[in-house]
Scaffold this motif. Structure first.
Motif, mmCIF file in Angstrom:
data_model
loop_
_atom_site.group_PDB
_atom_site.id
_atom_site.type_symbol
_atom_site.label_atom_id
_atom_site.label_comp_id
_atom_site.label_asym_id
_atom_site.label_seq_id
_atom_site.Cartn_x
_atom_site.Cartn_y
_atom_site.Cartn_z
ATOM 1 N N VAL A 143 0.836 -1.201 0.000
ATOM 2 C CA VAL A 143 0.000 0.000 0.000
ATOM 3 C C VAL A 143 0.873 1.255 0.000
ATOM 4 C CG1 VAL A 143 -1.624 1.343 1.390
ATOM 5 C CG2 VAL A 143 -2.002 -1.094 1.042
ATOM 6 N N MET A 144 1.906 1.263 0.829
ATOM 7 C CA MET A 144 2.808 2.425 0.871
ATOM 8 C C MET A 144 3.532 2.601 -0.457
ATOM 9 S SD MET A 144 4.395 1.937 4.676
ATOM 10 C CE MET A 144 3.506 2.499 6.146
ATOM 11 N N ASP A 145 3.885 1.495 -1.080
ATOM 12 C CA ASP A 145 4.505 1.520 -2.401
ATOM 13 C C ASP A 145 3.560 2.170 -3.410
ATOM 14 O OD1 ASP A 145 5.726 0.936 -4.833
ATOM 15 O OD2 ASP A 145 6.198 -1.126 -4.309
ATOM 16 N N ALA A 146 2.319 1.707 -3.433
ATOM 17 C CA ALA A 146 1.334 2.267 -4.364
ATOM 18 C C ALA A 146 1.053 3.735 -4.078
ATOM 19 C CB ALA A 146 0.035 1.464 -4.292
ATOM 20 N N ALA A 147 1.205 4.142 -2.807
ATOM 21 C CA ALA A 147 0.961 5.539 -2.434
ATOM 22 C C ALA A 147 2.093 6.463 -2.871
ATOM 23 C CB ALA A 147 0.765 5.651 -0.925
ATOM 24 N N GLY A 148 3.172 5.887 -3.433
ATOM 25 C CA GLY A 148 4.199 6.709 -4.061
ATOM 26 C C GLY A 148 5.460 6.936 -3.265
ATOM 27 N N PHE A 149 5.664 6.230 -2.168
ATOM 28 C CA PHE A 149 6.895 6.422 -1.393
ATOM 29 C C PHE A 149 8.068 5.756 -2.116
ATOM 30 C CE2 PHE A 149 3.609 7.062 1.776
ATOM 31 C CZ PHE A 149 4.074 8.205 2.419
ATOM 32 N N ASP A 150 9.206 6.437 -2.110
ATOM 33 C CA ASP A 150 10.384 5.943 -2.825
ATOM 34 C C ASP A 150 11.106 4.840 -2.061
ATOM 35 O OD1 ASP A 150 10.073 7.925 -4.865
ATOM 36 O OD2 ASP A 150 10.967 9.396 -3.515
ATOM 37 N N LEU A 151 11.216 5.031 -0.746
ATOM 38 C CA LEU A 151 11.964 4.105 0.096
ATOM 39 C C LEU A 151 11.057 3.647 1.236
ATOM 40 C CD1 LEU A 151 14.742 2.816 0.932
ATOM 41 C CD2 LEU A 151 15.174 4.921 2.236
ATOM 42 N N ILE A 152 10.946 2.340 1.424
ATOM 43 C CA ILE A 152 10.130 1.785 2.502
ATOM 44 C C ILE A 152 11.038 0.965 3.402
ATOM 45 C CG2 ILE A 152 8.175 0.309 3.111
ATOM 46 C CD1 ILE A 152 7.014 0.922 0.333
ATOM 47 N N LEU A 153 11.096 1.343 4.677
ATOM 48 C CA LEU A 153 11.934 0.662 5.653
ATOM 49 C C LEU A 153 11.064 -0.205 6.544
ATOM 50 C CD1 LEU A 153 14.189 3.695 6.704
ATOM 51 C CD2 LEU A 153 14.659 1.981 4.935
ATOM 52 N N LEU A 154 11.377 -1.493 6.616
ATOM 53 C CA LEU A 154 10.652 -2.421 7.478
ATOM 54 C C LEU A 154 11.563 -2.779 8.644
ATOM 55 C CD1 LEU A 154 9.977 -3.246 4.278
ATOM 56 C CD2 LEU A 154 8.510 -4.877 5.399
ATOM 57 N N GLU A 155 11.259 -2.241 9.809
ATOM 58 C CA GLU A 155 12.073 -2.513 10.992
ATOM 59 C C GLU A 155 11.431 -3.627 11.805
ATOM 60 O OE1 GLU A 155 13.356 -0.582 15.255
ATOM 61 O OE2 GLU A 155 12.517 0.737 13.715
ATOM 62 N N THR A 156 12.169 -4.697 12.060
ATOM 63 C CA THR A 156 11.598 -5.838 12.762
ATOM 64 C C THR A 156 11.480 -5.555 14.254
ATOM 65 O OG1 THR A 156 13.709 -6.938 13.187
ATOM 66 C CG2 THR A 156 12.631 -7.395 11.080
ATOM 67 N N VAL A 157 10.770 -6.461 14.921
ATOM 68 C CA VAL A 157 10.418 -6.246 16.315
ATOM 69 C C VAL A 157 11.616 -6.277 17.252
ATOM 70 C CG1 VAL A 157 9.948 -8.680 16.829
ATOM 71 C CG2 VAL A 157 8.685 -6.898 18.034
ATOM 72 N N GLY A 158 12.700 -6.920 16.852
ATOM 73 C CA GLY A 158 13.888 -6.910 17.691
ATOM 74 C C GLY A 158 13.889 -7.956 18.777
ATOM 75 N N THR A 159 13.400 -9.160 18.465
ATOM 76 C CA THR A 159 13.353 -10.207 19.481
ATOM 77 C C THR A 159 14.568 -11.119 19.432
ATOM 78 O OG1 THR A 159 12.044 -11.547 17.953
ATOM 79 C CG2 THR A 159 10.851 -10.260 19.593
#
Length: 336
Positions: A143-159
């Motif tokens: 969805v964020m990609d389709a909304a036009g953002f150039d860079l999408i960062l997925l930060e994991t939960v850190g477990t």
């Protein structure tokens, strides 16, 4: 646009999709909430949005607790914005044991960008999903990609050591390590280095940071070279960088390395995106099967088989085969 629920999920999904791609950040937030809740509205919106996604660079940020993932993400936001790029962040937080919601720790840390319309931060609850991501992280990224953002960062939960799933959701996987924490060994045990496209030793101002980076480089260079006649998967040979996220040192070089890897992925024929598509489709297939087997028409048989397995009267494999057999020719199949 109001929060009044629509009688027609398709109309509501279409309206939210159009508003989100038109720059309405409130609509984007509502759509992401619908995705987290796995509603019919979200599904209709995704059917509309997915064909126009695929342009953003999806970067997974993972690593053990204390490595500084959130601080590095904030530094990357600043560097990307200085280069004129729009950035979206999916920060997967531990779930509240009471509400099931995210604790919003990462969003609090990134408040410096709250007024920047080209930065969108979304905290998502893991809700018990293993692998460091929320179950709906991939859909949210689309969805964020389709909304036009150039860079999408997925930060994991850190477990810690169960976060390799991010590699199936991202174009580029960044594994963070911290100096003098023994994380090189932890990473080997967890397989994190095997999914890394880039390894970043953060907190580079601490004693031992360069030594940790040198150890990691030696470890990675010691891996045998790929054998073209061997079809088995081979470990990656990720580049090792050193950053100090609190000061920004090394972050520009990291962004350059990300861009370099993105170009390599494009030239490589899109195998990473094919793997992500497989991961997404299989996840939906599993969810669809679970929904149908728990539906009122099937649940008595499903429950009986589960009870038989619990009582050791039936093995799980036979139970699974029988459950799948009950769906063959099911007239209530869900149509697209």
């Amino acid at each position: 646009m109001t929060d009044r629920p629509e009688a027609d999920p398709a109309a509501r999904g279409t309206a939210l999709a159009e508003a989100a791609t038109g720059g309405d950040r409130r609509a984007l937030a509502r759509l992401l909430t619908a995705i987290e809740n796995r509603t019919a509205v979200a599904e209709h919106a995704l059917r509309r949005l997915y064909p126009i996604a695929g342009r953003a660079h999806l970067v997974g940020i993972t690593g053990p607790p204390g490595a500084g993932k959130s601080t590095l993400v904030a530094a990357l936001i600043g560097e990307a914005r200085a280069a004129g790029r729009s950035v979206a962040i999916i920060a997967v937080d531990p779930s509240s044991p009471i509400t099931g919601g995210a604790l919003l720790g990462d969003r609090v840390r990134m408040q410096a960008y709250a007024d920047d319309r080209d930065v969108f931060i979304r905290s998502m609850a893991a809700r018990g999903h293993a692998g460091g991501l929320a179950a709906t992280s991939g859909a949210a990224a689309a969805v964020m990609d389709a909304a036009g953002f150039d860079l999408i960062l997925l930060e994991t939960v850190g477990t810690g050591q169960s976060e390799v799933e991010v590699a199936a959701a991202a174009d580029t996987t960044v594994v963070l390590e911290a100096p003098e924490m023994g994380d090189e060994v932890q990473a080997i045990k967890a397989g994190l280095l095997e999914v890394a496209d880039l390894v970043v030793v953060n907190k580079g101002d601490r004693p031992g940071a360069q030594r940790t980076a040198s150890q990691l480089r030696a470890m990675l260079s010691a891996a045998p070279p790929p054998d073209p006649d061997d079809a088995r998967p081979r470990p990656k040979r990720p580049e090792v960088l050193v950053t100090t996220a609190t000061t920004g040192e090394g972050v520009p070089e990291l962004l350059v390395a990300l861009d370099r890897h993105r170009e390599a992925v494009r030239e490589g024929g899109g195998s990473a995106r094919l793997a992500r598509a497989e991961h997404q489709v299989w996840a939906i297939v599993v969810e669809r099967l679970r929904e149908r087997l728990r539906a009122p028409g099937h649940w008595p048989d499903t429950e009986a088989l589960l009870a038989a397995v619990a009582a050791h009267e039936l093995d799980p494999y036979s139970a699974a085969d029988r459950l799948l057999a009950t769906l063959a020719g099911d007239p209530n199949r869900r149509e697209g």
